[in-house]
Design a protein around this motif. Structure first.
Motif, PDB file in Angstrom:
ATOM      1  N   ALA A  51       1.113  -1.263  -0.034  1.00 11.55           N
ATOM      2  CA  ALA A  51       0.036  -0.101  -0.079  1.00 11.55           C
ATOM      3  C   ALA A  51       0.786   1.507   0.186  1.00 11.55           C
ATOM      4  N   LEU A  52       1.890   0.972   0.783  1.00 15.38           N
ATOM      5  CA  LEU A  52       2.633   2.414   0.930  1.00 15.38           C
ATOM      6  C   LEU A  52       3.987   2.554  -0.522  1.00 15.38           C
ATOM      7  N   ASN A  53       3.919   1.692  -1.155  1.00 14.25           N
ATOM      8  CA  ASN A  53       4.470   1.594  -2.733  1.00 14.25           C
ATOM      9  C   ASN A  53       3.631   2.446  -3.753  1.00 14.25           C
ATOM     10  N   ARG A  54       2.632   1.834  -3.235  1.00  9.06           N
ATOM     11  CA  ARG A  54       1.382   2.672  -4.701  1.00  9.06           C
ATOM     12  C   ARG A  54       1.348   3.891  -4.110  1.00  9.06           C
ATOM     13  N   PRO A  62       5.897   8.447   7.866  1.00 12.63           N
ATOM     14  CA  PRO A  62       7.306   9.007   7.603  1.00 12.63           C
ATOM     15  C   PRO A  62       8.606   8.293   7.695  1.00 12.63           C
ATOM     16  N   TYR A  63       8.550   6.355   8.434  1.00 14.47           N
ATOM     17  CA  TYR A  63       9.374   5.451   7.971  1.00 14.47           C
ATOM     18  C   TYR A  63      10.029   5.054   6.574  1.00 14.47           C
ATOM     19  N   TRP A  64       8.780   5.140   6.192  1.00 14.42           N
ATOM     20  CA  TRP A  64       9.159   4.617   4.761  1.00 14.42           C
ATOM     21  C   TRP A  64       9.757   5.853   3.513  1.00 14.42           C
ATOM     22  N   LEU A  65       9.661   7.487   3.963  1.00 18.60           N
ATOM     23  CA  LEU A  65       9.850   8.148   3.354  1.00 18.60           C
ATOM     24  C   LEU A  65      11.257   8.549   3.566  1.00 18.60           C
ATOM     25  N   LEU A  66      11.288   7.750   4.648  1.00 17.85           N
ATOM     26  CA  LEU A  66      13.213   8.141   5.663  1.00 17.85           C
ATOM     27  C   LEU A  66      13.572   6.709   4.696  1.00 17.85           C
ATOM     28  N   ASN A  67      13.155   5.462   3.815  1.00 14.10           N
ATOM     29  CA  ASN A  67      13.747   4.419   3.296  1.00 14.10           C
ATOM     30  C   ASN A  67      13.973   3.270   4.116  1.00 14.10           C
ATOM     31  N   THR A  68      13.133   3.447   5.281  1.00 12.05           N
ATOM     32  CA  THR A  68      13.067   2.200   6.665  1.00 12.05           C
ATOM     33  C   THR A  68      11.753   1.647   6.591  1.00 12.05           C
ATOM     34  N   LEU A  69      11.568   0.423   6.701  1.00  7.82           N
ATOM     35  CA  LEU A  69      10.550  -0.616   6.649  1.00  7.82           C
ATOM     36  C   LEU A  69      10.035  -0.805   8.051  1.00  7.82           C
TER      37      LEU A  69
END
Length: 499
Positions: free
Chosen positions: A46-49, A310-317
């Motif tokens: 979902a975050l990837n999309r 925000p973690y996804w935007l910081l490239n953290t899963l």
């Protein structure tokens, strides 16, 4: 049932609220939940999309499309010189790295003539997972396994920089995307861990797929390929090429997904949090939900989901779903704790912590069947003068007096005995495995400890009566009546003695 510290009077024994057990239980269960569910594929889909990466202009796809196949026929029948012409054109255009995602293991007459083209360091050749990594001894270009991780639902969510290869000295062989990223100057470790395949939504400003025949003919703009990473592969429809679905649900040619894999490697990599860190976070979420009480755990669950963005935007899963479940778990334990507390409250005297009349009835009925093996005894304690204390000093004084009386009785409790508040100023002790001699001694000891009780200037008198099961005791009410008669007899004798 009532011999545990939970049923001791608050001032008589160390109180151990259920929360002292619920908090560590929440931490352990949450850590176990994280251990079982360390990844959240659907959340990351979902975050990837929703937060798709912008199209990477450094990666260009050269597609073997339907028009190319009409011009040159089936790929298996092509003269290999077409590849030489295409790669020479791309090299002249200034491409930094070129990947040929076409399996070239089939024999051809002019393979040797391609040795110079397929020995360049910036050219990467694709191999099948079960194919030798060295296609020909005279081809020196690096090779990589052309593979992607296909989920059970037919969606490609991830890829690897290396895949298992028993024939390799290290036990792994590099992937096609990894080799192409290395050829482009990116240092990518050779590991077999899953990597998120970044989703790239269609973008109007991105360079479209360039037909292979245009590259062969040289009818391209060289500026479009300068310092670019070029991936050559099959894009024709209905030609038997590899087509799979991406996280957006679209059917995509395999070469385009390989281009996304290269783009993912060229971008900042996603970081997976250490398992112990996520387990600690899950334990903290569950414990916080327990300590907050109420429905705060659902708020913690929503916060955990929100933090995944925000973690996804910081490239953290961040496994937000798992941490969210930990918060819900904490709330569930709070509800369980309250349910058990309410259940206990129905059979517990809140003033003394002893069982109430209902609890006494259940306990007596529960132990009655084993009375022949473990004889039962019953002590009934009556306090005269209790109402005078209430009238003279108020109900708070009466409560203080009852707690004092409960403390005195508790001192004589044996292992297995159960204590109950029988009435407003009466107590009962259900004795476990006791004979008549022991009953007489215990009755006398309790009576002596309660003699001469006073509250300020008021004199109080306690009467203790006891009975035990025997041939003449055939039902529970017989035991109660026998203990009551003993108590009234003692009370009468003491009153006569005072006269």
């Amino acid at each position: 049932m009532f011999s545990s510290p939970d049923f001791a009077p608050p001032r008589l024994a160390a109180v151990r609220p259920m929360r002292r057990f619920v908090v560590p239980l929440a931490a352990v269960l949450a850590a176990g939940l994280v251990w079982v569910l360390p990844a959240n594929s659907l959340l990351w889909d979902a975050l990837n999309r929703a937060l798709s990466s912008p199209a990477d202009g450094r990666v260009v796809v050269v597609g073997i499309d339907d028009a190319t196949l009409r011009d040159y026929g089936r790929i298996s029948s092509w003269p290999r010189d077409l590849y030489r012409q295409a790669l020479d054109t791309l090299d002249q255009a200034g491409a930094s790295a070129i990947g040929v995602d076409v399996l070239l293991a089939d024999p051809a007459r002019n393979d040797a003539a391609l040795a110079a083209v397929f020995s360049r360091p910036n050219v990467v050749l694709a191999t099948a997972p079960d194919e030798p990594t060295t296609l020909r001894p005279d081809w020196k270009s690096p090779t990589g396994i052309s593979a992607l991780n296909l989920s059970s639902d037919g969606v490609v969510r991830s890829f690897q920089a290396a895949y298992p290869d028993p024939g390799s000295p290290d036990g792994v062989a590099p992937s096609f995307a990894r080799q192409l990223a290395v050829a482009a100057g990116r240092n990518v470790p050779l590991d077999s861990g899953d990597r998120i395949l970044r989703y790239s939504a269609p973008h109007p400003q991105r360079l479209p797929v360039v037909p292979f025949r245009d590259v062969v003919n040289g009818t391209i703009r060289y500026g479009d390929f300068q310092n670019r990473v070029v991936v050559v592969g099959l894009t024709a429809t209905g030609a038997g090429g590899p087509t799979v679905r991406d996280v957006g649900g679209q059917v995509v040619p395999g070469v385009e997904l390989q281009a996304r894999a290269v783009s993912s490697l060229l971008s900042a990599p996603f970081t997976t949090l250490p398992l112990w860190t996520v387990m600690l976070a899950g334990a903290l979420a569950a414990v916080a939900a327990v300590l907050a009480g109420g429905l705060w755990g659902f708020g913690i669950a929503l916060l955990a989901l929100a933090l995944a963005v925000p973690y996804w935007l910081l490239n953290t899963l961040l496994p937000g779903v798992t941490l969210s479940l930990c918060g819900v778990l904490g709330t569930g334990l709070v509800m369980l704790e309250r349910g058990l507390t309410l259940r206990r409250t129905g059979v517990r005297d809140p003033l003394t912590g002893f069982g109430n009349r209902l609890a006494f009835t259940r306990a007596l009925e529960g132990r009655w069947q084993t009375r022949h093996v473990r004889p039962l005894g019953l002590l009934l304690v009556d306090l005269s003068g209790f109402r005078k204390v209430n009238v003279a000093y108020g109900y708070a004084a009466g409560d203080e007096l009852l707690r004092d009386l409960a403390e005195r009785i508790l001192r004589h409790k044996r292992r297995g005995d159960l204590l109950f508040r029988w009435g407003p100023d009466e107590f009962a002790v259900l004795l476990d495995n006791i004979n008549s001699t022991e009953l007489a001694n215990l009755t006398r000891q309790v009576q002596l400890s309660l003699d001469n009780m006073t509250y300020r200037e008021l004199h109080l008198q306690a009467s203790v009566g006891g009975a035990s099961t025997g041939p003449d005791i055939v039902q529970p009410t017989d035991l109660i009546e026998a203990a009551s008669r003993s108590r009234y007899r003692i009370k009468y004798q003491r009153e006569q003695w005072r006269i």
